[in-house]
Write an enzyme that holds these catalytic residues in place. Structure first.
Site, PDB file in Angstrom:
ATOM      1  N   CYS A  84       0.815  -1.232   0.000  1.00  0.00           N
ATOM      2  CA  CYS A  84       0.000   0.000   0.000  1.00  0.00           C
ATOM      3  C   CYS A  84       0.840   1.270   0.000  1.00  0.00           C
ATOM      4  O   CYS A  84       0.508   2.236  -0.689  1.00  0.00           O
ATOM      5  CB  CYS A  84      -1.004  -0.008   1.149  1.00  0.00           C
ATOM      6  SG  CYS A  84      -0.311  -0.251   2.788  1.00  0.00           S
ATOM      7  N   ASP A 285      -7.462   5.671  -1.462  1.00  0.00           N
ATOM      8  CA  ASP A 285      -7.147   4.458  -0.710  1.00  0.00           C
ATOM      9  C   ASP A 285      -6.668   3.368  -1.667  1.00  0.00           C
ATOM     10  O   ASP A 285      -7.403   2.975  -2.579  1.00  0.00           O
ATOM     11  CB  ASP A 285      -8.410   4.001   0.034  1.00  0.00           C
ATOM     12  CG  ASP A 285      -8.158   2.848   0.986  1.00  0.00           C
ATOM     13  OD1 ASP A 285      -7.025   2.294   0.976  1.00  0.00           O
ATOM     14  OD2 ASP A 285      -9.082   2.485   1.742  1.00  0.00           O
ATOM     15  N   HIS A 287      -6.201   0.250  -0.941  1.00  0.00           N
ATOM     16  CA  HIS A 287      -6.556  -1.073  -0.440  1.00  0.00           C
ATOM     17  C   HIS A 287      -7.745  -1.684  -1.179  1.00  0.00           C
ATOM     18  O   HIS A 287      -8.729  -2.125  -0.584  1.00  0.00           O
ATOM     19  CB  HIS A 287      -6.835  -1.009   1.066  1.00  0.00           C
ATOM     20  CG  HIS A 287      -5.670  -0.540   1.869  1.00  0.00           C
ATOM     21  ND1 HIS A 287      -5.456   0.798   2.150  1.00  0.00           N
ATOM     22  CD2 HIS A 287      -4.643  -1.219   2.436  1.00  0.00           C
ATOM     23  CE1 HIS A 287      -4.342   0.919   2.866  1.00  0.00           C
ATOM     24  NE2 HIS A 287      -3.834  -0.290   3.045  1.00  0.00           N
TER      25      HIS A 287
END
Length: 403
Positions: A84, A285, A287
């Site tokens: 990430c 994000d 993820h």
């Protein structure tokens, strides 16, 4: 696998990467009079909502991917669970390249033709070993920073990886400066960006003599006396939580037109912060695990999954882990000078607790500043790749920066 099978797998990958649209998600911006800031631009939600969403959607969005070629030939074929911060590093660098080649007002629209520079930028980040900023290159270059392939990174480490990889990127030709001890040294930055112009001018003159470049290309190089700069400032704004005395200064950074955003997040969760609304940070994000995208037969790339179609996420500034890295881009020396003035006025002169220092001269007690140069031999780190089944035996907490 047969050609038909490969094509079917590519079609399935495209379907797998379809992301819900803005209207399909519950999270939304509040009905407020407060301005929203996105990478140096101000928006009012009541009248400029669509423009704000277009701005966010235009940022290149890099997420976890799967089914790419194994890193180093024997390593993982997905970065889910560990990549990430690397993906956030890709996003902040991609924003610098967009500013460099397309400008801060460029916008992406689905199905609309884009400039050639956009496609070249995207090619730099595809999940394959020969893309200069791919997950493969970043993970393997991280070995030199003491990180095994598959290990979690902090913001300072990913900044060092980007700095090293940029040395091999002749097309974008970025200078990368990473501040030390919370201090940005103007003298060192000018040395870094200006010495390149003289060295590159000599190289171009040689290429002109050989016939490798045109007179027009040579003239454009002679007019540029500043190497475009990516500035990264790693900081620790507290011990276990962000100290509230730094919050207003952090907001001011997002208001600057030179802002590339912030690398940071929460323990074991890295995010790319691009702005703020009130006391909430706005972020992309990484993820989300999507299938790797390959080039089409004609060399093009289906770019839909590289642009976030969702309402961007928000989190309270007070929930931010104190270990972050600020990013800024300066295409010209004038851009840098304007930023220095803004920092002096908005951050240094008005804050009793300074988030970072901006000094004119190189500190006498520091070692000499020597700009990094491209090594004659590139070491990819592939020989250090561990077998995939050994990569995830331990979990590392969010990296603590020594600043």
């Amino acid at each position: 696998m047969t050609l038909t099978g490969l094509r079917m797998e590519a079609v399935l990958a495209k379907c797998e990467n379809q992301i819900p649209g803005f209207s399909e998600l519950l999270e939304d911006f509040p009905d407020t009079e407060e301005p929203t800031w996105i990478l140096g631009k101000q928006y009012h939600l009541k009248t400029e909502r669509s423009e704000l969403l277009s701005d966010v959607r235009s940022r290149l969005w890099f997420t976890y991917r799967k089914k790419f070629s194994p890193i180093g030939g024997t390593g993982p074929s997905s970065d889910a669970g560990w990549g990430c911060m690397l993906r956030c590093g890709q996003m902040i660098l991609a924003q610098a390249l967009i500013c460099r080649h397309l400008g801060i007002d460029w916008r992406w629209e689905k199905g609309k033709g884009q400039p050639e520079q956009y496609h070249r930028i995207l090619q730099c980040f595809l999940d394959k070993k020969d893309s200069c900023y791919s997950i493969h290159q970043m993970a393997q270059m991280g070995v030199g920073e003491g990180k095994s392939v598959g290990e979690w990174y902090g913001p300072n480490t990913v900044a060092q990886v980007l700095k090293k990889l940029a040395l091999f990127d002749d097309w974008n030709a970025l200078a990368v400066y990473i501040s030390m001890d919370n201090t940005v040294v103007i003298e060192d930055i000018k040395k870094l960006c200006k010495q390149w112009s003289e060295n590159f001018r000599l190289q171009t003159d040689t290429s002109l003599y050989r016939g490798d470049v045109s007179k027009k290309q040579s003239a454009s190089v002679h007019c540029r006396d500043w190497k475009p700069l990516l500035l990264i400032i790693p900081l620790r704004m507290g011990i276990n939580h962000i100290n509230p005395v730094y919050i207003n200064a952090l907001k001011e950074c997002f208001k600057m037109p030179q802002s590339l955003g912030v690398l940071g997040g929460k323990p074991n969760n890295a995010y790319y912060f691009i702005g703020f609304l009130g006391d909430e940070l706005i972020y992309l994000d990484p993820h989300t695990t999507q299938a790797a995208v390959d080039t089409e037969d004609d060399g093009s790339v289906d770019d839909y999954s590289y642009h976030c179609q969702r309402i961007p996420h928000r989190m309270k500034i007070t929930h931010l882990d104190p270990s972050v890295a600020l990013g800024f881009f300066f295409n010209t020396e004038r851009d840098f000078e304007i930023w220095c003035s803004s920092v002096q006025k908005e951050i240094l002169m008005t804050r009793s607790f300074r988030m970072f220092e901006l000094v004119e001269k190189h500190p006498a007690h520091w070692p000499p500043f020597i700009p990094a140069t491209k090594p004659e031999v590139q070491t990819t780190g592939a020989e250090f790749v561990e077998p995939a089944d050994k990569l995830f035996e331990s979990e590392e907490e969010f990296e603590i920066l020594n600043v």
